[in-house]
Design a protein around this motif. Structure first.
Motif, PDB file in Angstrom:
ATOM      1  N   LEU A  91       0.854  -1.188   0.000  1.00 43.24           N
ATOM      2  CA  LEU A  91       0.000   0.000   0.000  1.00 43.24           C
ATOM      3  C   LEU A  91       0.885   1.231   0.000  1.00 43.24           C
ATOM      4  CD1 LEU A  91      -2.747   1.476   0.328  1.00 43.24           C
ATOM      5  CD2 LEU A  91      -2.465   1.208   2.813  1.00 43.24           C
TER       6      LEU A  91
ATOM      7  N   TYR B 266      -1.666  -1.318  -3.983  1.00 41.49           N
ATOM      8  CA  TYR B 266      -2.814  -0.443  -3.785  1.00 41.49           C
ATOM      9  C   TYR B 266      -2.274   0.978  -3.595  1.00 41.49           C
ATOM     10  CZ  TYR B 266      -5.856  -4.480  -2.807  1.00 41.49           C
ATOM     11  OH  TYR B 266      -6.573  -5.645  -2.888  1.00 41.49           O
TER      12      TYR B 266
ATOM     13  N   THR C 225      -3.622   5.080  -2.856  1.00 48.82           N
ATOM     14  CA  THR C 225      -4.726   5.985  -2.555  1.00 48.82           C
ATOM     15  C   THR C 225      -4.881   7.021  -3.664  1.00 48.82           C
ATOM     16  OG1 THR C 225      -3.209   7.350  -1.279  1.00 48.82           O
ATOM     17  CG2 THR C 225      -4.549   5.778  -0.058  1.00 48.82           C
TER      18      THR C 225
ATOM     19  N   THR D 145      -4.268  -1.115  -8.041  1.00 49.71           N
ATOM     20  CA  THR D 145      -5.653  -0.683  -7.858  1.00 49.71           C
ATOM     21  C   THR D 145      -5.667   0.623  -7.081  1.00 49.71           C
ATOM     22  OG1 THR D 145      -6.560  -2.924  -7.897  1.00 49.71           O
ATOM     23  CG2 THR D 145      -7.870  -1.241  -6.790  1.00 49.71           C
TER      24      THR D 145
ATOM     25  N   ILE E 127      -7.517   3.171  -4.628  1.00 50.38           N
ATOM     26  CA  ILE E 127      -8.563   3.119  -3.608  1.00 50.38           C
ATOM     27  C   ILE E 127      -8.869   4.531  -3.131  1.00 50.38           C
ATOM     28  CG2 ILE E 127      -7.811   0.830  -2.866  1.00 50.38           C
ATOM     29  CD1 ILE E 127      -6.652   2.169  -0.323  1.00 50.38           C
TER      30      ILE E 127
ATOM     31  N   TYR F 103     -10.255  -0.236   5.292  1.00 51.31           N
ATOM     32  CA  TYR F 103     -10.885  -1.398   4.652  1.00 51.31           C
ATOM     33  C   TYR F 103      -9.848  -2.241   3.927  1.00 51.31           C
ATOM     34  CZ  TYR F 103     -14.356  -3.969   1.875  1.00 51.31           C
ATOM     35  OH  TYR F 103     -15.118  -4.951   1.307  1.00 51.31           O
ATOM     36  N   CYS F 104      -8.862  -1.585   3.355  1.00 48.93           N
ATOM     37  CA  CYS F 104      -7.859  -2.249   2.527  1.00 48.93           C
ATOM     38  C   CYS F 104      -6.709  -2.852   3.344  1.00 48.93           C
ATOM     39  CB  CYS F 104      -7.298  -1.223   1.532  1.00 48.93           C
ATOM     40  SG  CYS F 104      -5.892  -1.740   0.559  1.00 48.93           S
TER      41      CYS F 104
ATOM     42  N   LYS G 190      -5.509  -6.486   3.621  1.00 46.77           N
ATOM     43  CA  LYS G 190      -5.093  -7.136   2.392  1.00 46.77           C
ATOM     44  C   LYS G 190      -3.608  -6.942   2.082  1.00 46.77           C
ATOM     45  CE  LYS G 190      -9.568  -6.793   0.000  1.00 46.77           C
ATOM     46  NZ  LYS G 190      -9.714  -8.212  -0.385  1.00 46.77           N
TER      47      LYS G 190
END
Length: 305
Positions: A87, A111, A113, A136, A138, A145-146, A149
Motif C-alpha cells: 500500500l 494499492y 490511494t 488498484t 482506492i 478497509y484495505c 489485504k
C-alpha cells in the motif's frame, strides 16, 4: 563567508516564497548551506574561482538526488518479499523507484490511494500499470478497509524531522495510525537532503502558513449553492472513471453526482501532515536504514559545530 551565507539564505527565502508548501525545499536549502560552509575553502584564490566552485558544489549536490533514490530502492528491496501486496499513498519518485526495482526481480502488486484533492494517486497508478505492475486505486477513506489485504506500507516524504517523524502528503498520518493498529509495517523512504532540523510537537507546529486551515465560519452559514438529492441511487455508470480510478465519482456531470468542493474549501485543508515517529517502523535513506531515533543522531552529526 558571512556575506555568502546571508546571500544563500536570501536566495533560499526567494525560492521558498514561490511554493505554498516549502517544507522539502527548506530541508534541502538548509543542508546545502551547511554543506557549503563546512567544505574546505582555498582563501588564496580570487572571487571568480570561489563563485565557480560554489556553482560546481551546487550541481554536485543536485546530482546526488538520482543516486540517492537508487540506494534507497536497494535498501527497500530486501524488505519486499515475493508476491508482496504493498500500500502506498499519493505519488513519490523514490517510492516509484523502489517499486519498479522490486518488480524486476519479484512479483508485487500495489494499492495506491487517490490522494485528493490533487489526485496524484492516479499518476502512480498510470506509471505502475505501464510497467506491468498490478495496481488498484482506492479511495482515501478506504485505507482501513484495505489494510488487512496488504503486507506492508511504503510512503515517501516531504521531510523527515529531528524527532524521526515524517512530514508528507496529507493522509499519511491516517494511514500510519491504521497500519499500526493492524500491526503492518510502515516504511518511510526519504533522501537525506530531506532531513530537516525541526522538532514539531503537533500538526500545528509545521513550518507552513496554517492560519487559515480548517477554520470555521464566524457567521451562520447561508444555504449551500448546491443541494444533494437522494431520490435515486447513483448508478454504476455515474461513478465509472475513464482513467480507471474513482475520480469521476466527484466530477461527473450527472444530476445525481456529489457536488465538488470549491477551491476555497480545498484551500482550508492542509497539504501535508505530521506522522509521529512511533508510527514509523524504519526510514530507508541513502545514508542507510535508520530507526526514527537514528534521524536525530544523523542531524546532530551534520549540524554540530
Amino acid at each position: 563567508m558571512y556575506e555568502l551565507v546571508e546571500g544563500l539564505k536570501d536566495a533560499a527565502a526567494v525560492l521558498k516564497s514561490k511554493y505554498s508548501n516549502p517544507v522539502g525545499l527548506t530541508a534541502g536549502c538548509d543542508l546545502f548551506i551547511r554543506y557549503v560552509t563546512t567544505a574546505r575553502q582555498d582563501f588564496s584564490r580570487d572571487f571568480s574561482h570561489h563563485k565557480a566552485e560554489l556553482v560546481r558544489q551546487g550541481k554536485e549536490y543536485a546530482e546526488t538526488a538520482q543516486s540517492s533514490r537508487d540506494k534507497i530502492a536497494e535498501h527497500a528491496f530486501g524488505f519486499i518479499k515475493e508476491d508482496a501486496v504493498i500500500l502506498t499513498h499519493s505519488y513519490s519518485r523514490v517510492v516509484m523507484q523502489a517499486l519498479l526495482k522490486a518488480n524486476k526481480r519479484k512479483r508485487i502488486s500495489v494499492y495506491v490511494t487517490e490522494a485528493r484533492p490533487k489526485g496524484l494517486g492516479m499518476k502512480t497508478y498510470n506509471a505502475l500499470t505501464a510497467a506491468g505492475i498490478p495496481c488498484t486505486v482506492i479511495l482515501d477513506s478506504a485505507v482501513a478497509y484495505c489494510m488487512d489485504k496488504v503486507d506492508l506500507v511504503l510512503v515517501g516524504s516531504e521531510a523527515v524531522v529531528e524527532s524521526g517523524g515524517l512530514i508528507n502528503a496529507v493522509g499519511t498520518l491516517s494511514m500510519a495510525i491504521i497500519a499500526k493498529a493492524a500491526n503492518k509495517p510502515l516504511y518511510a523512504l526519504a533522501e537525506s537532503y530531506k532531513f530537516l532540523r525541526f522538532f514539531p510537537l503537533s500538526q500545528y507546529d509545521l513550518p507552513i502558513d496554517n492560519s487559515s486551515l480548517l477554520t470555521l465560519p464566524s457567521q451562520k452559514p447561508t444555504a449551500p449553492r448546491h443541494s444533494l438529492t437522494l431520490a435515486s441511487p447513483m448508478t454504476p455508470r455515474a461513478v465509472q472513471s475513464q482513467s480507471g480510478g474513482p475520480a469521476s465519482f466527484f466530477g461527473n456531470n450527472s444530476k445525481d453526482a456529489v457536488p465538488e468542493m470549491s477551491q476555497e474549501q480545498i484551500a482550508k485543508n492542509p497539504e501535508v501532515d505530521y506522522t509521529r515517529p512511533d508510527l514509523i517502523t524504519l526510514v530507508f535513506s541513502d545514508v542507510g536504514i535508520l530507526t526514527p531515533d537514528g534521524i536525530s543522531s544523523f542531524l546532530v552529526g551534520v549540524f554540530a559545530d
